[in-house]
Design a protein around this motif. Structure first.
Motif, PDB file in Angstrom:
ATOM      1  N   MET A   1       0.837  -1.199   0.000  1.00 55.49           N
ATOM      2  CA  MET A   1       0.000   0.000   0.000  1.00 55.49           C
ATOM      3  C   MET A   1       0.870   1.246   0.000  1.00 55.49           C
ATOM      4  N   GLN A   2       0.354   2.299  -0.620  1.00 57.63           N
ATOM      5  CA  GLN A   2       1.015   3.589  -0.575  1.00 57.63           C
ATOM      6  C   GLN A   2       0.176   4.548   0.273  1.00 57.63           C
ATOM      7  N   THR A   4      -0.393   7.007   3.505  1.00 57.11           N
ATOM      8  CA  THR A   4       0.215   7.858   4.521  1.00 57.11           C
ATOM      9  C   THR A   4      -0.889   8.411   5.387  1.00 57.11           C
ATOM     10  N   GLU A 187      -2.775  11.486  -7.060  1.00 54.82           N
ATOM     11  CA  GLU A 187      -2.853  11.393  -5.602  1.00 54.82           C
ATOM     12  C   GLU A 187      -4.307  11.286  -5.179  1.00 54.82           C
ATOM     13  N   LYS A 207      -6.974  -5.865   3.923  1.00 61.07           N
ATOM     14  CA  LYS A 207      -6.877  -6.592   2.661  1.00 61.07           C
ATOM     15  C   LYS A 207      -7.968  -6.108   1.709  1.00 61.07           C
ATOM     16  N   ASN A 219      -5.756  -0.992  -0.746  1.00 59.26           N
ATOM     17  CA  ASN A 219      -4.851  -2.123  -0.947  1.00 59.26           C
ATOM     18  C   ASN A 219      -4.434  -2.220  -2.412  1.00 59.26           C
ATOM     19  N   GLN A 220      -3.680  -1.240  -2.851  1.00 57.28           N
ATOM     20  CA  GLN A 220      -3.156  -1.203  -4.216  1.00 57.28           C
ATOM     21  C   GLN A 220      -1.803  -0.482  -4.162  1.00 57.28           C
ATOM     22  N   SER A 221      -1.038  -0.662  -5.195  1.00 55.17           N
ATOM     23  CA  SER A 221       0.327  -0.133  -5.174  1.00 55.17           C
ATOM     24  C   SER A 221       0.589   0.913  -6.243  1.00 55.17           C
ATOM     25  N   SER A 222      -0.455   1.360  -6.953  1.00 50.24           N
ATOM     26  CA  SER A 222      -0.225   2.271  -8.072  1.00 50.24           C
ATOM     27  C   SER A 222      -0.367   3.741  -7.713  1.00 50.24           C
ATOM     28  N   THR A 223      -1.167   4.051  -6.697  1.00 49.92           N
ATOM     29  CA  THR A 223      -1.515   5.444  -6.436  1.00 49.92           C
ATOM     30  C   THR A 223      -1.306   5.784  -4.968  1.00 49.92           C
ATOM     31  N   PRO A 224      -0.536   6.828  -4.671  1.00 49.73           N
ATOM     32  CA  PRO A 224      -0.389   7.234  -3.270  1.00 49.73           C
ATOM     33  C   PRO A 224      -1.694   7.790  -2.723  1.00 49.73           C
TER      34      PRO A 224
END
Length: 230
Positions: A1-2, A4, A187, A207, A219-224
């Motif tokens: 995850m990205q 913050t 973002e 999850k 739960n994805q890795s493409s978008t902060p």
């Protein structure tokens, strides 16, 4: 995850962050795009954001989702954004509408036509979105991605930007940015307030689960994604 997290968030802090991101986008590309959610929760942030110093004439604003109601309806997000965000300094921004005229009744065919028309309207939107501001319901819906609702399965699977959803648990058919369109944003900003919503967020962050739509965003890795917790 990205993801913050920003605990202790205030509407002013969220507004300042969004404004900073928009300034950076304008500096880099000469223009910026901002998608916002409706409802009552974002109003204090809108009131703060509209007074931020930036070149609003280079900002295009669009809704993340909209109820299929006339603009003068009490539940119109279009009217809410015009009333609370597109005032003061932000009055110089361009606002792209999903639709203008509505048929008196709705079925899948009519909603399909609205999606086609809205997609043509937003073709001029600077893409990808620089910032998409999301909320979350206690059922974990975000935008108008309501779990199990007619249209939901397509809205989370299609690579088109817009889809319709007809919630079982909330009034009015909706047009909404799809999951893929939201995840194409540079973002994402998610605002969470209250203990019950925080508990839903914590569970969804564990999850990806289609029964918890916000989990598909988290739960994805493409978008902060910044999660601002009041």
């Amino acid at each position: 995850m990205q993801v913050t997290e920003h605990p202790g968030a205030t509407p002013a802090a969220i507004a300042a962050h969004i404004a900073s991101t928009l300034r950076s986008a304008i500096a880099a590309r000469g223009q910026a795009s901002l998608a916002v959610s409706g409802g009552k929760s974002p109003i204090p942030m809108f009131d703060a954001l509209r007074e931020q110093d930036l070149d609003w004439s280079q900002v295009t604003v669009v809704l993340v989702d909209e109820r299929v109601v006339p603009r003068d309806h009490a539940d119109s997000n279009t009217a809410l954004v015009a009333r609370h965000l597109l005032q003061g300094k932000a009055a110089a921004a361009r606002f792209l509408l999903f639709f203008r005229e509505l048929a008196p009744t709705f079925n899948a065919e009519v909603l399909d036509a609205l999606v086609i028309d809205a997609s043509e309207r937003i073709a001029a939107l600077p893409w990808p979105l620089d910032v998409a501001v999301l909320g979350m319901g206690e059922d974990a819906h975000t935008a108008s991605l309501f779990p199990g609702a007619p249209g939901y399965a397509r809205a989370i699977a299609t690579d088109q930007r817009l889809a319709w959803v007809v919630p079982d648990t909330a009034p009015h058919a909706r047009l909404t940015f799809t999951l893929s369109a939201l995840l194409a944003a540079r973002e994402l900003v998610l605002s969470i307030a209250g203990g019950s919503k925080l508990a839903v967020y914590r569970k969804a962050a564990e999850k990806a689960d289609e029964s918890l739509p916000i989990s598909l965003v988290l739960n994805q890795s493409s978008t902060p994604i910044g999660v601002w917790i009041a």
